[in-house]
Scaffold this motif. Structure first.
Motif, mmCIF file in Angstrom:
data_model
loop_
_atom_site.group_PDB
_atom_site.id
_atom_site.type_symbol
_atom_site.label_atom_id
_atom_site.label_comp_id
_atom_site.label_asym_id
_atom_site.label_seq_id
_atom_site.Cartn_x
_atom_site.Cartn_y
_atom_site.Cartn_z
ATOM 1 N N PHE A 1 70.001 54.498 90.704
ATOM 2 C CA PHE A 1 69.151 55.319 90.178
ATOM 3 C C PHE A 1 68.963 55.383 88.662
ATOM 4 O O PHE A 1 67.885 55.396 88.152
ATOM 5 C CB PHE A 1 69.379 56.636 90.807
ATOM 6 N N ARG B 1 74.477 56.200 92.281
ATOM 7 C CA ARG B 1 73.859 56.714 90.894
ATOM 8 C C ARG B 1 73.577 55.560 89.763
ATOM 9 O O ARG B 1 72.684 55.818 89.157
ATOM 10 C CB ARG B 1 75.167 57.544 90.318
ATOM 11 N N LEU C 1 69.956 62.071 95.845
ATOM 12 C CA LEU C 1 69.249 61.051 95.238
ATOM 13 C C LEU C 1 68.108 60.601 95.898
ATOM 14 O O LEU C 1 67.053 60.362 95.079
ATOM 15 C CB LEU C 1 70.308 59.619 95.232
#
Length: 285
Positions: free
Chosen positions: A271, A268, A245
């Motif tokens: 992001f 996640r 990431l």
């Protein structure tokens, strides 16, 4: 100044005259945070944990608990280990009783607590690790993830200020890992301090509050996850790679997209939110 609960200063230790497993190591542990000790296999991470709860004694250097050097007499070690609990990588090395309940209750009972107090601590630890329904089950019939949580519950029942976890997610599937980390997060919210070893850079980046990069018995650097795990020179020294990431976030940032206000996203979900926002470019190619 940071509220240090535990600190290592100049720790040096060797096994049987071999190359030092710890070589003048310094480390700071801040109260109420999750610190990842991150390095490759064989770097000395487990040896460090065994020093942080007094199982091993350094050839040189010292451990400070609340700023005071610890002692190695029986009474001093008992007080130290009551505050700093160690959970080994393999839970079978810690589970020994006929049932999960008996295993978790072993510590409180041996503290000499009244029966009601020992029972209350045991039940609270089982609930905290979400294994109350397994209390009467023999440990050898548990799954690996359940054994991990039972081993942690046995330490929690002692009510330590700090948990030392050696590779806590090793051997767990993704569901078991999420379940364990959620339970540990609850402990931190209640005031616990967690130090854990791992070679999983993605776990350290996404879950730890602080990272210490470790190699050849020394801490190469200690600080915020994005800072430490974004330092390519330090990562090379530690024989590690950048978390996925963070690597993707840096690539997008280099294209001119500003980071969110909290810095590079560390999950996640964060992001994905950043990608959907599609902010205007601030420059770049």
């Amino acid at each position: 100044m940071a509220d240090l609960i535990l600190a290592a200063r100049g720790l040096t230790y060797s096994y049987g005259g071999s190359a030092p497993a710890l070589d003048g190591l310094d480390l700071d542990v801040t109260r109420g945070r999750k610190l990842a000790i991150l390095g490759p296999n064989g770097a000395g991470k487990s040896t460090l944990l065994l020093h942080l709860n007094g199982t091993l004694r350094p050839a040189r250097g010292e451990i400070l608990l609340d700023g005071v050097p610890v002692g190695y007499g029986r009474a001093e070690l008992n007080r130290w280990r009551a505050r700093v609990g160690l959970v080994l990588q393999d839970p079978d090395d810690q589970l020994f009783a006929a049932s999960v309940y008996e295993d978790v209750s072993f510590g409180p009972v041996n503290l000499g607590l009244p029966e009601d107090a020992a029972r209350r601590r045991t039940e609270e630890a089982l609930e905290a690790m979400r294994i109350a329904a397994l209390a009467e089950r023999p440990p050898h019939l548990l799954s690996f993830g359940q054994k991990k949580r039972a081993a942690i519950a046995g330490i929690l029942a002692m009510r330590p200020d700090m948990l030392l976890l050696d590779e806590p997610t090793a051997g767990l599937d993704s569901h078991g890992e999420r379940h364990l980390l959620a339970a540990l997060d609850h402990l931190v919210k209640d005031g616990a301090t967690i130090v854990f070893t791992t070679h999983d850079v993605d776990l350290a980046y996404g879950w730890a509050d602080e990272v210490a990069l470790f190699s050849h018995g020394r801490v190469l650097g200690q600080g915020e996850p994005a800072e430490m795990l974004g330092d390519e020179a330090l990562l090379r020294q530690a024989r590690l790679h950048m978390p996925l990431l963070l690597d993707l976030a840096r690539l997008r940032h280099e294209e001119g997209y500003p980071y969110p206000s909290g810095g590079p996203p560390r999950s996640r979900e964060a992001f994905a939110d950043w990608m959907r926002m599609a902010p205007a470019r601030s420059g770049g190619g």
